[in-house]
Motif scaffolding. Structure first.
Motif, PDB file in Angstrom:
ATOM      1  N   ALA A 173       0.813  -1.225   0.000  1.00 65.06           N
ATOM      2  CA  ALA A 173       0.000   0.000   0.000  1.00 65.06           C
ATOM      3  C   ALA A 173       0.840   1.264   0.000  1.00 65.06           C
ATOM      4  CB  ALA A 173      -0.931  -0.002   1.219  1.00 65.06           C
ATOM      5  N   LEU A 174       2.116   1.180   0.357  1.00 64.78           N
ATOM      6  CA  LEU A 174       2.932   2.390   0.511  1.00 64.78           C
ATOM      7  C   LEU A 174       3.053   3.205  -0.781  1.00 64.78           C
ATOM      8  CD1 LEU A 174       5.791   1.242   2.928  1.00 64.78           C
ATOM      9  CD2 LEU A 174       3.802   2.668   3.440  1.00 64.78           C
ATOM     10  N   PRO A 175       3.347   2.617  -1.952  1.00 60.11           N
ATOM     11  CA  PRO A 175       3.423   3.446  -3.170  1.00 60.11           C
ATOM     12  C   PRO A 175       2.120   4.183  -3.458  1.00 60.11           C
ATOM     13  CG  PRO A 175       4.401   1.296  -3.552  1.00 60.11           C
ATOM     14  CD  PRO A 175       3.707   1.215  -2.227  1.00 60.11           C
ATOM     15  N   ARG A 176       1.005   3.505  -3.291  1.00 59.91           N
ATOM     16  CA  ARG A 176      -0.279   4.161  -3.522  1.00 59.91           C
ATOM     17  C   ARG A 176      -0.500   5.298  -2.546  1.00 59.91           C
ATOM     18  NH1 ARG A 176      -4.614   4.014  -0.860  1.00 59.91           N
ATOM     19  NH2 ARG A 176      -3.988   2.201   0.384  1.00 59.91           N
ATOM     20  N   ILE A 177      -0.108   5.093  -1.287  1.00 60.79           N
ATOM     21  CA  ILE A 177      -0.292   6.132  -0.279  1.00 60.79           C
ATOM     22  C   ILE A 177       0.563   7.351  -0.600  1.00 60.79           C
ATOM     23  CG2 ILE A 177       0.077   6.674   2.165  1.00 60.79           C
ATOM     24  CD1 ILE A 177      -0.598   3.737   2.776  1.00 60.79           C
ATOM     25  N   ARG A 178       1.805   7.118  -1.052  1.00 65.55           N
ATOM     26  CA  ARG A 178       2.682   8.241  -1.389  1.00 65.55           C
ATOM     27  C   ARG A 178       2.127   9.020  -2.594  1.00 65.55           C
ATOM     28  NH1 ARG A 178       6.974   4.150  -0.523  1.00 65.55           N
ATOM     29  NH2 ARG A 178       7.858   4.528   1.551  1.00 65.55           N
ATOM     30  N   ASP A 179       1.631   8.313  -3.598  1.00 69.77           N
ATOM     31  CA  ASP A 179       1.049   8.994  -4.754  1.00 69.77           C
ATOM     32  C   ASP A 179      -0.184   9.800  -4.346  1.00 69.77           C
ATOM     33  OD1 ASP A 179       2.984   7.902  -6.354  1.00 69.77           O
ATOM     34  OD2 ASP A 179       1.728   6.244  -7.091  1.00 69.77           O
ATOM     35  N   HIS A 180      -0.980   9.209  -3.494  1.00 67.29           N
ATOM     36  CA  HIS A 180      -2.183   9.909  -3.022  1.00 67.29           C
ATOM     37  C   HIS A 180      -1.804  11.149  -2.217  1.00 67.29           C
ATOM     38  CE1 HIS A 180      -6.273  10.507  -1.626  1.00 67.29           C
ATOM     39  NE2 HIS A 180      -5.835  10.500  -0.372  1.00 67.29           N
ATOM     40  N   LEU A 181      -0.752  11.025  -1.423  1.00 69.32           N
ATOM     41  CA  LEU A 181      -0.292  12.164  -0.632  1.00 69.32           C
ATOM     42  C   LEU A 181       0.187  13.294  -1.546  1.00 69.32           C
ATOM     43  CD1 LEU A 181       0.551  13.465   2.083  1.00 69.32           C
ATOM     44  CD2 LEU A 181       2.727  12.227   1.884  1.00 69.32           C
ATOM     45  N   ARG A 182       0.958  12.950  -2.574  1.00 69.22           N
ATOM     46  CA  ARG A 182       1.457  13.962  -3.514  1.00 69.22           C
ATOM     47  C   ARG A 182       0.291  14.676  -4.205  1.00 69.22           C
ATOM     48  NH1 ARG A 182       4.526  11.031  -5.789  1.00 69.22           N
ATOM     49  NH2 ARG A 182       6.574  11.728  -5.033  1.00 69.22           N
ATOM     50  N   GLU A 183      -0.699  13.932  -4.649  1.00 67.17           N
ATOM     51  CA  GLU A 183      -1.830  14.520  -5.344  1.00 67.17           C
ATOM     52  C   GLU A 183      -2.658  15.399  -4.412  1.00 67.17           C
ATOM     53  OE1 GLU A 183      -4.164  15.676  -8.311  1.00 67.17           O
ATOM     54  OE2 GLU A 183      -2.325  14.484  -8.481  1.00 67.17           O
ATOM     55  N   ASP A 213       7.044   7.483   6.832  1.00 65.88           N
ATOM     56  CA  ASP A 213       7.884   6.383   6.367  1.00 65.88           C
ATOM     57  C   ASP A 213       7.937   5.272   7.417  1.00 65.88           C
ATOM     58  OD1 ASP A 213       9.652   4.810   4.960  1.00 65.88           O
ATOM     59  OD2 ASP A 213      11.411   5.859   5.754  1.00 65.88           O
ATOM     60  N   VAL A 214       7.502   4.094   7.049  1.00 63.28           N
ATOM     61  CA  VAL A 214       7.458   2.971   7.999  1.00 63.28           C
ATOM     62  C   VAL A 214       8.290   1.790   7.496  1.00 63.28           C
ATOM     63  CG1 VAL A 214       5.222   3.606   8.988  1.00 63.28           C
ATOM     64  CG2 VAL A 214       5.312   2.163   6.939  1.00 63.28           C
ATOM     65  N   ASP A 215       9.123   2.008   6.512  1.00 62.27           N
ATOM     66  CA  ASP A 215       9.948   0.918   5.986  1.00 62.27           C
ATOM     67  C   ASP A 215      10.818   0.299   7.080  1.00 62.27           C
ATOM     68  OD1 ASP A 215       9.035   0.933   3.388  1.00 62.27           O
ATOM     69  OD2 ASP A 215      10.432   2.499   2.752  1.00 62.27           O
TER      70      ASP A 215
END
Length: 287
Positions: A173-183, A213-215
């Motif tokens: 889910a992290l890539p989707r969350i980052r894209d959503h955050l940017r938008e 960031d939770v990596d």
């Protein structure tokens, strides 16, 4: 193989008119605590009881009870014939002295101290029998603790698998969350300014991404899961080690929850905490 600290065992035996029965109850405890309850006849066995329990067990609160019962239905009676003869002779002489010989009542003679006694089992043989029965009870207790330990191990391993699934969900889910955050940040800037500053926008995205960031937490969760699995599969006295690892898992789950900005990762963090708590409750029973 890991072992539970919760178990019960009982063994029974018989020797020369004496019934013996050991009962051992074991519950979870931080250390090994032994509480023997012995009959007065076999009170000297307390040291042997403690030593044998310490040699076989490392943790748990043990109530070790020995029940002692003499067989009243079929007593072994021994008549002191020499004493009976002396009593009879003395009674006859007294009768001659008072010139009233009469007859001696046999029941009255039997009541005289030392005339009739119950033969008991040899003390050394009785102690040996009791110790042998104790060893059998400890064998049974350990077998029960091992069987329950197998069930606890399965439960823990099942929960570890579910934790691994939640980690996979969060990573995906992290890539989707980052894209959503940017938008979302871009939309907010455009609502305020006619022209968005792409450089400034990227800076804000980077700052927000760093906060969520939770990596690192996910990496540590996976490392702890692997260690818990290794400890469980290795077996032995694993309770304290597993309890510590539950604290570490819970710490990472709490951090993941505090950094979450998405419903999916929040749900995953809650599920992680539930799974960890379920494991922790069961691990309290592991030796």
């Amino acid at each position: 193989m890991i072992r539970s600290m919760t178990a019960f065992a009982r063994t029974d035996g018989h020797l020369d008119g004496v019934d013996l029965a050991w009962e051992i109850r074991s519950v979870n405890h931080r250390y090994l605590e032994i509480s023997p309850r012995l009959p007065e006849t076999l009170r000297t066995l307390e040291g042997a009881v403690r030593e044998r329990c310490r040699n076989r067990l490392s943790r748990g609160k043990l109530d070790v009870t020995l029940r002692y019962q003499e067989d009243e239905a079929d007593p072994n009676l021994e008549l002191n014939e020499a004493l009976v003869k002396r009593i009879s002779e003395a009674a006859r002489r007294v009768g001659d002295l008072v010139m009233h010989p009469g007859q001696i009542d046999p029941l009255e003679v039997l009541r005289f101290p030392g005339v009739l006694k119950t033969t008991r089992a040899d003390p050394e043989a009785l102690q040996s029998k009791a110790v042998a029965l104790l060893d059998e009870a400890l064998d049974s207790l350990l077998a029960t603790r091992e069987r329950e330990g197998e069930q606890l191990a399965k439960l823990v391993l099942d929960r570890l698998t579910l934790i691994g699934e939640q980690v996979v969900i969060v990573r995906a889910a992290l890539p989707r969350i980052r894209d959503h955050l940017r938008e979302r940040l871009r939309q907010r800037v455009e609502d305020v300014l006619e022209t968005a500053d792409n450089d400034r926008l990227e800076q804000e995205v980077v700052l927000a991404a760093q906060k969520m960031d939770v990596d690192e937490e996910l990496d540590r969760l996976e490392a702890h899961v692997k260690e818990v699995r290794r400890v469980v599969e290795k077996g032995g006295q694993a309770g304290r080690r597993l309890d510590f690892l539950m604290q570490e898992l819970n710490r990472e789950a709490n951090t993941l929850a505090s950094k979450s900005i998405d419903a999916e990762t929040t749900t995953a963090a809650v599920e992680l905490k539930v799974l960890i708590e379920q494991m922790r409750e069961q691990i309290q029973n592991i030796e």
